[in-house]
Design a protein around this motif. Structure first.
Motif, mmCIF file in Angstrom:
data_model
loop_
_atom_site.group_PDB
_atom_site.id
_atom_site.type_symbol
_atom_site.label_atom_id
_atom_site.label_comp_id
_atom_site.label_asym_id
_atom_site.label_seq_id
_atom_site.Cartn_x
_atom_site.Cartn_y
_atom_site.Cartn_z
ATOM 1 N N GLY A 130 0.147 -0.940 -0.027
ATOM 2 C CA GLY A 130 -0.008 -0.289 0.344
ATOM 3 C C GLY A 130 0.854 1.111 0.038
ATOM 4 O O GLY A 130 0.061 2.033 0.433
ATOM 5 N N GLU A 131 1.832 1.337 -0.614
ATOM 6 C CA GLU A 131 3.240 2.649 -0.708
ATOM 7 C C GLU A 131 3.380 3.029 -1.651
ATOM 8 O O GLU A 131 3.697 4.434 -1.199
ATOM 9 C CB GLU A 131 4.197 1.971 0.329
ATOM 10 C CG GLU A 131 4.614 0.924 1.081
ATOM 11 C CD GLU A 131 6.169 0.298 1.692
ATOM 12 O OE1 GLU A 131 6.988 0.687 -0.054
ATOM 13 O OE2 GLU A 131 6.357 0.147 2.663
ATOM 14 N N ARG A 132 2.639 2.188 -2.615
ATOM 15 C CA ARG A 132 2.176 3.171 -3.837
ATOM 16 C C ARG A 132 1.878 2.554 -5.142
ATOM 17 O O ARG A 132 0.848 1.462 -4.244
ATOM 18 C CB ARG A 132 3.816 2.601 -4.661
ATOM 19 C CG ARG A 132 4.132 3.412 -6.132
ATOM 20 C CD ARG A 132 5.470 2.688 -6.574
ATOM 21 N NE ARG A 132 6.468 4.276 -7.675
ATOM 22 C CZ ARG A 132 6.728 4.060 -8.094
ATOM 23 N NH1 ARG A 132 7.661 2.626 -8.272
ATOM 24 N NH2 ARG A 132 7.423 5.170 -8.698
ATOM 25 N N SER A 133 0.513 3.207 -5.412
ATOM 26 C CA SER A 133 -0.464 3.471 -6.779
ATOM 27 C C SER A 133 -0.395 2.592 -7.535
ATOM 28 O O SER A 133 0.882 2.523 -7.953
ATOM 29 C CB SER A 133 -1.232 4.132 -7.267
ATOM 30 O OG SER A 133 -0.744 5.351 -7.719
ATOM 31 N N PRO A 134 -0.781 1.079 -8.090
ATOM 32 C CA PRO A 134 -0.788 0.673 -9.756
ATOM 33 C C PRO A 134 -0.046 1.534 -10.669
ATOM 34 O O PRO A 134 0.510 1.372 -11.848
ATOM 35 C CB PRO A 134 -1.480 0.237 -9.279
ATOM 36 C CG PRO A 134 -2.674 -0.461 -7.797
ATOM 37 C CD PRO A 134 -2.346 1.415 -7.667
ATOM 38 N N THR A 135 -1.033 3.053 -11.207
ATOM 39 C CA THR A 135 -1.138 3.369 -12.328
ATOM 40 C C THR A 135 0.181 4.004 -11.604
ATOM 41 O O THR A 135 0.790 4.283 -12.357
ATOM 42 C CB THR A 135 -1.983 4.893 -11.738
ATOM 43 O OG1 THR A 135 -2.873 3.978 -11.733
ATOM 44 C CG2 THR A 135 -1.729 5.205 -12.692
ATOM 45 N N SER A 136 0.842 4.522 -10.558
ATOM 46 C CA SER A 136 2.155 4.906 -10.015
ATOM 47 C C SER A 136 3.582 4.125 -10.551
ATOM 48 O O SER A 136 4.363 4.806 -11.458
ATOM 49 C CB SER A 136 2.778 5.712 -8.835
ATOM 50 O OG SER A 136 3.339 6.488 -8.633
ATOM 51 N N ALA A 137 3.089 3.768 -10.400
ATOM 52 C CA ALA A 137 4.198 2.064 -10.527
ATOM 53 C C ALA A 137 4.346 1.433 -11.774
ATOM 54 O O ALA A 137 5.490 1.439 -12.790
ATOM 55 C CB ALA A 137 3.948 0.773 -9.625
ATOM 56 N N ALA A 138 2.898 1.285 -12.804
ATOM 57 C CA ALA A 138 3.289 1.463 -14.225
ATOM 58 C C ALA A 138 3.490 2.411 -14.833
ATOM 59 O O ALA A 138 4.705 2.028 -15.921
ATOM 60 C CB ALA A 138 1.686 1.042 -14.821
ATOM 61 N N GLN A 139 3.626 3.783 -14.449
ATOM 62 C CA GLN A 139 4.017 4.963 -15.359
ATOM 63 C C GLN A 139 5.724 4.706 -15.013
ATOM 64 O O GLN A 139 6.370 5.321 -16.349
ATOM 65 C CB GLN A 139 3.041 5.676 -14.893
ATOM 66 C CG GLN A 139 1.513 5.655 -15.552
ATOM 67 C CD GLN A 139 1.726 5.861 -17.033
ATOM 68 O OE1 GLN A 139 2.492 7.148 -17.495
ATOM 69 N NE2 GLN A 139 0.604 5.715 -16.803
ATOM 70 N N ALA A 140 5.613 4.508 -13.926
ATOM 71 C CA ALA A 140 6.872 4.557 -14.008
ATOM 72 C C ALA A 140 7.826 3.335 -13.923
ATOM 73 O O ALA A 140 8.904 3.916 -15.301
ATOM 74 C CB ALA A 140 7.072 4.900 -12.136
ATOM 75 N N LEU A 141 7.701 2.504 -14.141
ATOM 76 C CA LEU A 141 7.953 0.971 -15.513
ATOM 77 C C LEU A 141 8.074 1.747 -17.077
ATOM 78 O O LEU A 141 8.835 1.607 -17.764
ATOM 79 C CB LEU A 141 7.592 -0.080 -15.471
ATOM 80 C CG LEU A 141 7.665 -0.288 -14.116
ATOM 81 C CD1 LEU A 141 6.310 -2.274 -13.501
ATOM 82 C CD2 LEU A 141 9.163 -1.437 -13.837
#
Length: 323
Positions: free
Chosen positions: A305-316
């Protein structure tokens, strides 16, 4: 080797056909290169064949309908290939591949080739390499190809981009037929068959057919000037099967006469290309070293719960673009 295999496939060698389908289903890069060469060698694809997709909820009797329809078609002089797709387990990755055992009588005929394949987690009710398998079967001289999908679901629509005509199989279910069928798949159907219309189920089948006929009139037609028929049939007793076959062949003739058949085949080929592009991009994304270095950490952050899936996907995705 590829030229020899292509020659044997064109000659109708069933073992060569099975080997060719195994080759195109392989995920090994060396096999993929051979598969691409094989498919190019076998082009252009025959257009005299008929591709029919069949879908329906588990228990509707798709395999039984295929066996009854296929038997009738073979007796009318056709050569039939059946590509049956079974769901793969998300846990083990395996499939039961039981469709061939449910079509035992049909499978014993020399004019019939049945190939069960695992879905491999591919959405849309079909296997990832079903398109290639269709082309191979047609190259081997099978002029009728039936594709049986996993079963009705929200993503159970990919088969419509693979076939010329799409048949939806429904079983009587005490008035709940429409509740169990997604609107999207009904809009893609060219023909709806209420199976198991016999014995004590006949009244329920008649009610289901009446409900479905009312429903299809409220949907936007898939093709201009095309009216979706709802037919009653019993694969077990063989009743209504001739009428279903006649509707399919008449529908194909209408498409050919209207000059819509070959353009639709061309659209299928373009759709195939874009499907390959999407799947290839995903494969390349997962194989990218920058993604591999960050993927596990991103998944841990999302689970915590430390990061949103959207944020992680965009970073990748940003990492891939930079690399």
């Amino acid at each position: 080797m590829t030229a020899s295999l292509a020659e044997r496939v064109r000659a109708g060698d069933r073992r060569a056909l099975a080997k060719a389908i195994t080759l195109v289903e392989s995920t090994r890069e060396a096999d993929r290169a051979e598969a691409r060469e094989l498919l190019d060698t076998l082009l252009p694809a025959p257009t005299a064949s008929l591709r029919v997709g069949l879908s329906g909820a588990p228990g509707a009797g798709k395999s039984s309908v295929i066996e009854a329809l296929g038997t009738h078609a073979v007796e009318a002089g056709h050569r039939l290939a059946v590509l049956a797709v079974d769901p793969s387990s998300k846990r083990s990755g395996g499939s039961i591949l039981g469709d061939k055992t449910r079509m035992a009588d049909l499978g014993r005929r020399p004019e019939v080739f049945i190939r069960p394949s695992p879905s491999g987690g591919t959405l849309g009710g079909v296997a990832r390499r079903t398109r290639e398998a269709i082309l191979l079967c047609e190259a081997a001289g099978f002029d009728l190809v039936m594709v049986e999908t996993v079963g009705v679901g929200q993503s159970e629509v990919a088969v419509a981009d693979l076939v010329d005509l799409f048949l939806l199989v429904v079983a009587p279910a005490g008035g709940d037929e429409l509740q169990g069928i997604k609107r999207g798949i009904m809009e893609l159907a060219d023909l709806i068959v209420v199976n198991k219309a016999d014995g004590d189920l006949l009244p329920a089948a008649n009610r289901a057919a009446a409900d479905l006929r009312r429903a299809v009139h409220l949907l936007r037609p898939k093709r201009e000037g095309w009216e979706v028929e709802v037919l009653l049939a019993s694969a077990a007793e063989g009743t209504g099967i001739v009428e279903v076959w006649d509707h399919l062949t008449a529908g194909a003739e209408r498409l050919r006469a209207a000059g819509a058949f070959e353009p639709a085949r061309a659209d299928q080929a373009v759709s195939w290309m874009w499907s390959e592009v999407r799947e290839g991009l995903l494969d390349a994304f997962l194989a990218d070293p920058a993604v591999q270095a960050e993927l596990a950490a991103s998944e841990r952050q999302i689970r915590a719960g430390e990061r949103s899936p959207t944020s992680a996907a965009q970073a990748l995705l940003a990492r891939v673009r930079r690399s």
